[in-house]
Design an enzyme around this catalytic site. Structure first.
Site, short mmCIF file in Angstrom:
data_model
loop_
_atom_site.label_atom_id
_atom_site.label_comp_id
_atom_site.label_asym_id
_atom_site.label_seq_id
_atom_site.Cartn_x
_atom_site.Cartn_y
_atom_site.Cartn_z
CG ASN A 67 -0.42 0.18 2.50
OD1 ASN A 67 0.68 0.70 2.64
ND2 ASN A 67 -1.14 -0.24 3.52
CG HIS B 47 -9.31 2.63 1.46
ND1 HIS B 47 -9.38 3.96 1.82
CD2 HIS B 47 -7.99 2.34 1.35
CE1 HIS B 47 -8.15 4.44 1.94
NE2 HIS B 47 -7.30 3.49 1.65
C1 LIG Z 1 -2.59 -0.15 -3.73
C2 LIG Z 1 -3.10 0.05 -2.34
C3 LIG Z 1 -2.79 1.21 -1.66
C4 LIG Z 1 -3.28 1.40 -0.37
N1 LIG Z 1 -2.86 2.49 0.33
C5 LIG Z 1 -3.15 2.57 1.65
C6 LIG Z 1 -2.55 3.55 2.47
O1 LIG Z 1 -1.71 4.34 2.03
N2 LIG Z 1 -2.91 3.59 3.78
C7 LIG Z 1 -3.82 2.74 4.32
O2 LIG Z 1 -4.12 2.87 5.48
N3 LIG Z 1 -4.40 1.79 3.56
C8 LIG Z 1 -4.05 1.66 2.25
N4 LIG Z 1 -4.57 0.65 1.52
C9 LIG Z 1 -5.56 -0.24 2.12
C10 LIG Z 1 -5.01 -1.29 3.08
O3 LIG Z 1 -3.70 -1.65 2.76
C11 LIG Z 1 -5.93 -2.51 3.02
O4 LIG Z 1 -7.23 -2.12 3.32
C12 LIG Z 1 -5.52 -3.61 3.99
O5 LIG Z 1 -4.22 -4.06 3.69
C13 LIG Z 1 -6.50 -4.76 3.96
O6 LIG Z 1 -6.13 -5.72 4.92
P1 LIG Z 1 -6.85 -7.13 4.98
O7 LIG Z 1 -6.19 -7.88 6.07
O8 LIG Z 1 -8.31 -6.94 5.03
O9 LIG Z 1 -6.55 -7.83 3.58
P2 LIG Z 1 -5.15 -8.11 2.86
O10 LIG Z 1 -4.07 -7.33 3.50
O11 LIG Z 1 -5.39 -7.96 1.42
O12 LIG Z 1 -4.83 -9.63 3.21
C14 LIG Z 1 -5.44 -10.73 2.63
C15 LIG Z 1 -4.37 -11.81 2.46
O13 LIG Z 1 -5.00 -13.05 2.21
C16 LIG Z 1 -4.34 -13.72 1.16
N5 LIG Z 1 -5.33 -14.60 0.54
C17 LIG Z 1 -6.46 -14.23 -0.10
N6 LIG Z 1 -7.17 -15.31 -0.49
C18 LIG Z 1 -6.46 -16.38 -0.07
C19 LIG Z 1 -6.68 -17.77 -0.17
N7 LIG Z 1 -7.79 -18.28 -0.75
N8 LIG Z 1 -5.75 -18.62 0.34
C20 LIG Z 1 -4.62 -18.12 0.95
N9 LIG Z 1 -4.38 -16.79 1.07
C21 LIG Z 1 -5.29 -15.95 0.57
C22 LIG Z 1 -3.86 -12.60 0.27
O14 LIG Z 1 -2.82 -13.01 -0.59
C23 LIG Z 1 -3.47 -11.53 1.28
O15 LIG Z 1 -2.12 -11.66 1.67
C24 LIG Z 1 -4.11 0.43 0.22
C25 LIG Z 1 -4.42 -0.73 -0.46
C26 LIG Z 1 -3.91 -0.95 -1.73
C27 LIG Z 1 -4.24 -2.22 -2.42
#
Ligand SMILES: Cc1cc2nc3c(=O)[nH]c(=O)nc-3n(C[C@H](O)[C@H](O)[C@H](O)COP(=O)(O)OP(=O)(O)OC[C@H]3O[C@@H](n4cnc5c(N)ncnc54)[C@H](O)[C@@H]3O)c2cc1C
Ligand SMILES: *[C@@H]1O[C@H](CO)[C@@H](O)[C@H](O)[C@H]1NC(C)=O
Ligand SMILES: *[C@@H]1O[C@H](CO)[C@@H](O)[C@H](O)[C@H]1NC(C)=O
Ligand SMILES: *[C@@H]1O[C@H](CO)[C@@H](O)[C@H](O)[C@H]1NC(C)=O
Length: 597
Positions: A130, A519
């Site tokens: 991110n 997000h």
């Molecule tokens: C390009 C980008 C820029 C961003 N910029 C910011 C920022 O500057 N500041 C901020 O606060 N937020 C930012 N965000 C948002 C923030 O990073 C995300 O909302 C957050 O990381 C989501 O966390 P999560 O745990 O919900 O999912 P994720 O961090 O996406 O974790 C899910 C994990 O599960 C794994 N997975 C999925 N399906 C499977 C499966 N079937 N089997 C095994 N593994 C699997 C994936 O590979 C991943 O590693 C950004 C997001 C992106 C994509």
């Protein structure tokens, strides 16, 4: 130079980085790949080692009698992930799921927009790729969580301790100010503050219109402030590093990499008892969970996995011949911050193009949180402002590559780079539109279908148009007049010439120059799909802990809130298994102060 040359340069750098990543230069930092046998049993299985999953797994493994397995589709974050200045190169690589949303007006969803839905497929998930902004949202935002959950345990006062516990603020200025009491100093997640002089100087111009606050995480939620970053000691604070690398010596924490979970397995009483996985792309392995399965696969893949496993809307699952275990609105309530962007050019020779410092954000940034309604204490929009020196290709790169905008829009940004520019990303913080994630088929290899619902609610475009106009009042400040500031015309198709004063122009602008803020959230919401303890309704021993659980978006970037939610999830699980550790172990934190490489 034109935009295609900018893109070609991006791809060239990505190819070079891909060669470098074959050397696995970061592998020594991270836990080894777990060796698992078919039918092997663990106490907890966490699906996905992203922002949330890595934290949940690590916190559960604090208890030595829990044997914890975290399963991740990707592998170790590469150098370009750990190095803060290189984040722009991570999208559309092996570390990205490469998901996209449905086309506008496609047969499956009327209101959508064809966005690249960049998502981490790597240890650390989104926190590994991110944009590094550390933001929490306003206290009032969490009232919607508490209301949805029907439990004040999700309101701000109950969540603040988790923000403090996870954080390690590295700003002497803030720590010596009254804001210090809103920050932690002993957590795993290092936070640094923007300090470049251009950012301080530009903040003053916005100070003619808005309050300038030392910190937005204190008593007040409206104003302009220097940006905080998830960076410490020059290293991105991905949870892969802050939680998994730090704990790689724990023998009860196992990290299974390059493994995709394809189904959650249940017993005849509908208790989750394990998962079916594909290890390394070809070996099908079943793994068992004695206590619970926690799904932290992110807001796009968590609903997909639940639906493939029979947890989701009955009509949808039955149409794919999937046996329904619990009829729930999984995938509904998809929510994202929608953004538009503007560029202002200025006669400002004091902004110098210095060599990029690998240890920080490439461009100085500061952020505003503004209400459009007088008397309101929380913001309606956020303006993230980047100060761009002359001749920098960064805005065109961002426009064409990260946001996939029309080449003609990005070309306008490129041409504007003959001057210093202020690039502003303006986010609608509380969108009323909702989208939906559904299955394309019952085959787990198919990506989920994502209808973003962008501007499905007509108030959203109108509010974002007002926000952009409000933001551009800065053109009338004494400082911006002194710098001969003028709006860059993005030459948006059908919008006419850019006019900072006409609402008509801005209604068109926000529809033509719009993007996701990445997000994605809300698809297994507290209250609707989950109870207040994050348990999936109608089945047993199954929880969700990630951005899918957020019933409504908070007014800011969501990585820090996801981590706080994960911290709380781990405590809830420990409590429910009557195993709460009495005190948080601060002694474990010191070890990662050492330089990385
Ligand atoms: C390009 C980008 C820029 C961003 N910029 C910011 C920022 O500057 N500041 C901020 O606060 N937020 C930012 N965000 C948002 C923030 O990073 C995300 O909302 C957050 O990381 C989501 O966390 P999560 O745990 O919900 O999912 P994720 O961090 O996406 O974790 C899910 C994990 O599960 C794994 N997975 C999925 N399906 C499977 C499966 N079937 N089997 C095994 N593994 C699997 C994936 O590979 C991943 O590693 C950004 C997001 C992106 C994509
Ligand atoms: C995403 O797309 C890029 C570029 O096409 C490709 O190199 C990469 O392997 C893809 N990622 C995955 C996980 O398939
Ligand atoms: C579902 O099963 C029915 C009956 O076996 C079959 O006709 C239909 O094609 C199946 N639908 C799908 C989407 O597989
Ligand atoms: C603004 O423009 C005027 C007229 O072109 C010029 O004289 C002046 O130097 C400019 N201001 C700055 C700060 O460059």
């Amino acid at each position: 130079m034109d935009v295609s040359a900018v893109l070609a340069a991006m791809h060239g750098t990505q190819a070079a980085l891909a060669v470098l990543s074959a050397l696995a230069l970061t592998a020594h930092l991270f836990p080894p790949h777990a060796q698992v046998a078919d039918n092997e049993e663990f106490d907890f299985i966490v699906v996905g080692a992203g922002s949330a999953g890595a934290v949940v797994a690590e916190r559960l493994s604090e208890l030595p009698h829990y044997n914890v397995l975290v399963i991740e589709a990707g592998g170790d974050p590469p150098i370009e992930s750990l190095t803060p200045s290189l984040y722009t190169y991570l999208a559309r690589t092996a570390y990205d799921w490469n998901l996209t949303s449905e086309e506008e007006g496609s047969a499956h969803c009327a209101a959508s927009a064809h966005f690249p839905l960049t998502s981490g497929r790597v240890l650390g998930g989104g926190s590994s790729l991110n944009y590094l902004f550390y933001v929490r949202g306003a206290p009032a935002d969490y009232d919607a969580w508490a209301a949805a959950a029907g439990d004040r345990a999700w309101a701000w006062p109950a969540l603040l301790p988790y923000f403090l516990r996870s954080e390690s603020l590295r700003s002497e200025t803030l720590l010596r100010s009254p804001a210090a009491r809103y920050h932690g100093t002993a957590g795993f997640h290092g936070v640094t503050r923007e300090a470049r002089p251009e950012a301080v100087r530009y903040l003053r111009a916005f100070g003619e219109l808005h309050d300038v606050l030392p910190d937005i995480n204190g008593d007040r939620s409206l104003g302009y402030t220097l940006q905080l970053y998830s960076i410490a000691d020059g290293v991105r604070q991905t949870t892969a590093y802050t939680n998994l690398a730090r704990c790689k010596g724990r023998t009860n924490l196992h990290v299974l990499k390059h493994t995709v979970v394809t189904e959650i397995l249940f017993d005849e009483l509908n208790n989750a008892v394990g998962v079916k996985t594909v290890v390394g792309g070809d070996r099908v392995v079943t793994l068992r969970a004695r206590r619970e399965v926690v799904v932290s696969a992110g807001a796009l893949n968590t609903p997909k996995l639940l639906m493939l496993s029979g947890v989701g809307p009955r009509d949808h699952l039955e149409s794919l011949n999937i046996t329904v275990r619990s009829d729930l609105p999984v995938g509904h309530n998809y929510n994202d911050h929608i953004v538009t962007f503007t560029s202002v050019e200025l006669d400002d020779d004091e902004v110098k193009d210095r060599p990029v410092d690998p240890a920080t954000q490439p461009l100085p940034a500061f952020t505003g949180y503004v209400a459009l309604h007088s008397g309101q204490t929380y913001p309606d929009y956020q303006a993230i402002n980047y100060i761009v020196p002359k001749r920098s290709p960064a805005p065109a790169q961002f426009c064409a590559f990260a946001l996939s905008q029309d080449p003609s829009i990005c070309q306008s940004l490129l041409e504007a780079s003959r001057k210093t520019t202020l690039l502003s990303v303006i986010a609608l913080l509380h969108p009323k539109s909702r989208g939906r994630v559904s299955l394309r088929s019952a085959d787990s290899a198919d990506p989920p279908r994502v209808c973003t619902g962008t501007f499905a609610h007509e108030d959203d475009a109108e509010t974002l148009a007002r926000a952009a106009q409000d933001h551009l009042r800065v053109l009338e400040t004494a400082e911006f007049r002194r710098l001969n500031a003028s709006l860059v015309d993005l030459r948006l198709r059908g919008c006419g010439a850019a006019d900072a004063r006409s609402r008509e122009y801005w209604r068109c602008h926000v529809r033509r120059a719009r993007s996701t803020m990445f997000h994605y959230s809300g698809t297994c919401a507290l209250g609707a799909v989950l109870d207040a303890r994050l348990r999936v309704r109608g089945v047993g021993r199954l929880r969700v802990a990630d951005a899918s659980a957020m019933p409504a978006l908070v007014g800011g970037n969501i990585n820090a809130p996801v981590i706080a939610l994960a911290e709380k999830a781990a405590d809830i699980i420990k409590e429910d298994h009557a195993a709460v550790s009495s005190a948080f172990d601060f002694s474990s934190i010191k070890m990662f102060a050492a330089p990385l490489y």
